[in-house]
Design a protein around this motif. Sequence first.
Motif, PDB file in Angstrom:
ATOM      1  N   ASP A 105       0.788  -1.229   0.000  1.00  0.00           N
ATOM      2  CA  ASP A 105       0.000   0.000   0.000  1.00  0.00           C
ATOM      3  C   ASP A 105       0.822   1.283   0.000  1.00  0.00           C
ATOM      4  OD1 ASP A 105      -2.487  -1.052  -0.321  1.00  0.00           O
ATOM      5  OD2 ASP A 105      -3.121  -0.860   1.767  1.00  0.00           O
ATOM      6  N   ASP A 106       1.970   1.281   0.659  1.00  0.00           N
ATOM      7  CA  ASP A 106       2.767   2.509   0.761  1.00  0.00           C
ATOM      8  C   ASP A 106       3.659   2.755  -0.457  1.00  0.00           C
ATOM      9  OD1 ASP A 106       1.752   3.225   3.203  1.00  0.00           O
ATOM     10  OD2 ASP A 106       3.279   2.151   4.340  1.00  0.00           O
ATOM     11  N   LYS A 107       3.632   1.860  -1.418  1.00  0.00           N
ATOM     12  CA  LYS A 107       4.594   1.932  -2.527  1.00  0.00           C
ATOM     13  C   LYS A 107       4.178   2.887  -3.645  1.00  0.00           C
ATOM     14  CE  LYS A 107       6.564  -2.686  -1.961  1.00  0.00           C
ATOM     15  NZ  LYS A 107       6.857  -3.963  -2.614  1.00  0.00           N
ATOM     16  N   ASN A 108       5.204   3.311  -4.410  1.00  0.00           N
ATOM     17  CA  ASN A 108       4.956   3.953  -5.698  1.00  0.00           C
ATOM     18  C   ASN A 108       4.329   2.914  -6.622  1.00  0.00           C
ATOM     19  OD1 ASN A 108       6.363   6.214  -4.744  1.00  0.00           O
ATOM     20  ND2 ASN A 108       8.295   5.519  -5.603  1.00  0.00           N
ATOM     21  N   VAL A 109       3.751   3.375  -7.721  1.00  0.00           N
ATOM     22  CA  VAL A 109       3.159   2.420  -8.656  1.00  0.00           C
ATOM     23  C   VAL A 109       3.593   2.704 -10.086  1.00  0.00           C
ATOM     24  CG1 VAL A 109       1.094   2.014  -7.273  1.00  0.00           C
ATOM     25  CG2 VAL A 109       1.046   3.784  -9.010  1.00  0.00           C
ATOM     26  N   TYR A 164      -0.173   3.211  -4.273  1.00  0.00           N
ATOM     27  CA  TYR A 164      -0.775   1.911  -4.584  1.00  0.00           C
ATOM     28  C   TYR A 164      -2.078   1.704  -3.807  1.00  0.00           C
ATOM     29  CZ  TYR A 164      -1.364  -3.078  -5.416  1.00  0.00           C
ATOM     30  OH  TYR A 164      -1.888  -4.288  -5.785  1.00  0.00           O
ATOM     31  N   SER A 165      -2.128   2.181  -2.576  1.00  0.00           N
ATOM     32  CA  SER A 165      -3.325   1.989  -1.754  1.00  0.00           C
ATOM     33  C   SER A 165      -4.543   2.656  -2.374  1.00  0.00           C
ATOM     34  CB  SER A 165      -3.107   2.549  -0.341  1.00  0.00           C
ATOM     35  OG  SER A 165      -3.007   3.965  -0.368  1.00  0.00           O
ATOM     36  N   VAL A 166      -4.312   3.661  -3.221  1.00  0.00           N
ATOM     37  CA  VAL A 166      -5.407   4.402  -3.854  1.00  0.00           C
ATOM     38  C   VAL A 166      -5.669   3.912  -5.275  1.00  0.00           C
ATOM     39  CG1 VAL A 166      -6.131   6.688  -4.657  1.00  0.00           C
ATOM     40  CG2 VAL A 166      -4.960   6.448  -2.450  1.00  0.00           C
TER      41      VAL A 166
END
Length: 358
Positions: free
Chosen positions: A106-110, A171-173
């Motif tokens: 969730d905390d990652k870049n995408v 990523y969470s969004v």
Amino acid sequence: MFENLEDVLLKYEDINNLLASPDITSDQDRFRKLMKEQSDLTPLVEAYTAYKKANRDIEDSLAMLEGETDEDMKEMLKEELAGAKEKLPELEERIKILLLPKDPNDDKNVIVEIRAGAGGDEAALFAAELYRMYAHYCEARRWKIEVINADETGIGGMKEIQFMVNAQGAYSVLKYESGVHRVQRVPETESGGRIHTSTASVAVIPEAEDVEVEIDEKDIRIDVMRASGNGGQCVNTTDSAVRLTHYPTGIVIYSQTEKSQIQNKEKAFALLRAKLYDLEQQKAHDAEADARRSQIGTGDRSEKIRTYNFPQGRVTDHRIGLTLYKLDKIMDGDIQEIIDACIAADQAAKLSKLEESA
């Protein structure tokens, strides 16, 4: 579910005490790790603290009401009691949601990959519009976008585009955008006024670090070449474009947006790492097919998730049965209402599953 929250409070206090220590500030790696832990725990601690206060307020109001004879004071205490009781269910629900297992990505870049599907030129135009929609959304949130590769058509469309979104929590969004997006409208080239249906697929992949994905150099073929398409000055005159071929999986990555071959190579490897990491994630998800189908945003990427109907000015998300009549705003990047609804539906499904297994 709440029985271990006192331990969470103690841990939070310990972290705050450590962060105030001069010894910790000199160790930047540990300091950053503790700051991350503090940030992760803060919403839960705040919700639980408010929950405890509401319970105390209820107990205090009930105790004071027993011996109170003044009618005005009794009325005030009853109002306070009602207010505290009203807060409790909301806080309980908030705590339950915060206690749900967190997606480690969730905390990652995408990296977002948009590909034109069925519909020829109209599908390519739609893919380009989806890219602009996400670009405007990210811009409004002050998220940085870096294009890795774009295969444009001569009429303003895109056969495909890959871009990275650099923002903590992206990523969470954006994970809820994965799937097939469908457009229904009359193309400009259609003289008979008939509505055509076209599609574009969106894949949202968490960025992978070097430590998460090991790539053997023997498994990679690297080709450099001159960039093609609508390049700026110098882009089409040097061997700056990079193509990676990963033999074990057959994945081919192409990057040409930068003037520097080194920068294009870095972007290409970032996309390759993400795709290999995503393959492993997909395998793990497939092993838990039932759980996967019960959650929003982690389903099969061949699933049709949303329809954009231009004649009626509506957008429908089929996963959650949400229809909004503000297509122009949505195409301009105003997609937060849809994402919030997907997050709420996902949390509700997870809570229901958790309560069933309890």
